[in-house]
Scaffold this active site. Sequence first.
Site, mmCIF file in Angstrom:
data_model
loop_
_atom_site.group_PDB
_atom_site.id
_atom_site.type_symbol
_atom_site.label_atom_id
_atom_site.label_comp_id
_atom_site.label_asym_id
_atom_site.label_seq_id
_atom_site.Cartn_x
_atom_site.Cartn_y
_atom_site.Cartn_z
ATOM 1 N N TYR A 94 0.819 -1.185 -0.191
ATOM 2 C CA TYR A 94 -0.063 -0.350 0.110
ATOM 3 C C TYR A 94 0.784 1.252 0.043
ATOM 4 O O TYR A 94 1.643 1.307 0.772
ATOM 5 C CB TYR A 94 -1.032 -0.017 1.054
ATOM 6 N N ASP A 103 9.131 2.840 0.628
ATOM 7 C CA ASP A 103 7.838 3.396 1.350
ATOM 8 C C ASP A 103 8.121 2.994 2.973
ATOM 9 O O ASP A 103 7.542 1.623 3.150
ATOM 10 C CB ASP A 103 6.720 2.696 0.669
ATOM 11 N N LYS A 144 4.106 8.499 9.656
ATOM 12 C CA LYS A 144 3.476 8.161 10.992
ATOM 13 C C LYS A 144 4.393 8.318 12.116
ATOM 14 O O LYS A 144 4.245 9.449 12.724
ATOM 15 C CB LYS A 144 3.435 6.535 10.610
#
Length: 426
Positions: free
Chosen positions: A142, A240, A268
């Site tokens: 993702y 990522d 995050k």
Amino acid sequence: MRFDVSRQRIRDGSRYVAGGVNSAFRAGIRPTPLVFESAHGARLVDADGNHLLDYVLGMGPMLLGHSPAPVLAAARAQLGRSVLVAGQTSLEYEAARLVTELVPAAGRVRFSSTGSEAVQSALRLARAATGRRVVVKFEGHYHGWFDNVLWSVAPDPAAAGPANAPVPVPGSAGQLPAQDIAVLPWNDTDAVRARLAPGDVAAVIMEPVMFNNGGVPPRAGYLAAVRDLCAASGTLLIFDEVITGFRVSPGGAQARLGVLPDLTVLGKALGNGFPVAALAGPADLMELIGDRRVLHGGTYNTQSVAMAATTAVLREIATGEPHTRIARTGARLISGLEKAFGDAGVSAQVAGYPAVFHVRFTDGPPPQDYRSARALDNTRYTEFAHRLLERGVRVLPRGTWFVSSAHTDDDIDTTLDAVTHALTRI
């Protein structure tokens, strides 16, 4: 525990907010999406007054736990100075310096507000640097919710083509057709080699550990092989690290696994709950953004309060103390889970790191890619997560557990007691 107030507030809120939530990933949770009143340390208090031990941690950002004192102090102090100046503050330079010191492949940094935005910056930069258009991604990985990357994130294998040659499957109605995107199976070096051979690929983007689906690690030598194939074909390698960055180690997965990408996407844990993400890479590549040949912008980039919080977070991470604490409590939690599953006769695996790991219900070999991860007993695991919630422990239904430096030994004991009880009811 009862969740009647949360359920009613979701119903009432749906009169004004579509679906009652502001992210699709918060919907469809048993027994209801929860409404929270407060969050401190490793605990949440919901609208029903339930006190919940939290292993969701905001979907991963809260490495230092909820409301950590140094971060709140920095944010509060900055509120008295500025919020948004449409210019620069010294805070963003200090935050960028700390990123470059912690993350091995970070020579220069550009901040954004979300990981999805930072991914788009990385892909645009890769296309500009190489003069190519095609991007390779992997099934089950993702990289944000934008049309050009929301492909084959959680596809039904029946619609995704053969396992060794998957076809792009859209993740949403209304999504633009696939263009200049190729989807490959994870952990298959030969597939990468074959796709890079024509020399038309601008970038290969991957989660260095596939935590969005199954917690699947790279096979031994896989990351290094892809690194070499990208270098040989003039293709940029993008990690990522929105999940793994600053979480699996202070320097992310690249530091822990010893393979450096060309570009790194961070988010995050970078802001510990504040909306901050970043693109990092070597000075020569990042100068394409610096001299404005590659456009990167955003009204809320380096918002003052968020930068104050980010600087405080990075200073805490740089001490090494949060990861030292998590290494102990997280490892104890993992070993306790493994023992509890064994004692209960439940076939399960725990894979990952003390700060983020994946629990799988399976009696088969560890999955190596998205297709094998789909074979896990997710229905039973979802029931297990629900039973844990009834005992006051909140985990993601997909199997990923996040641990913070605020989790204590008492919290681990409470969690393992809840696990033992939950296993008798699934």
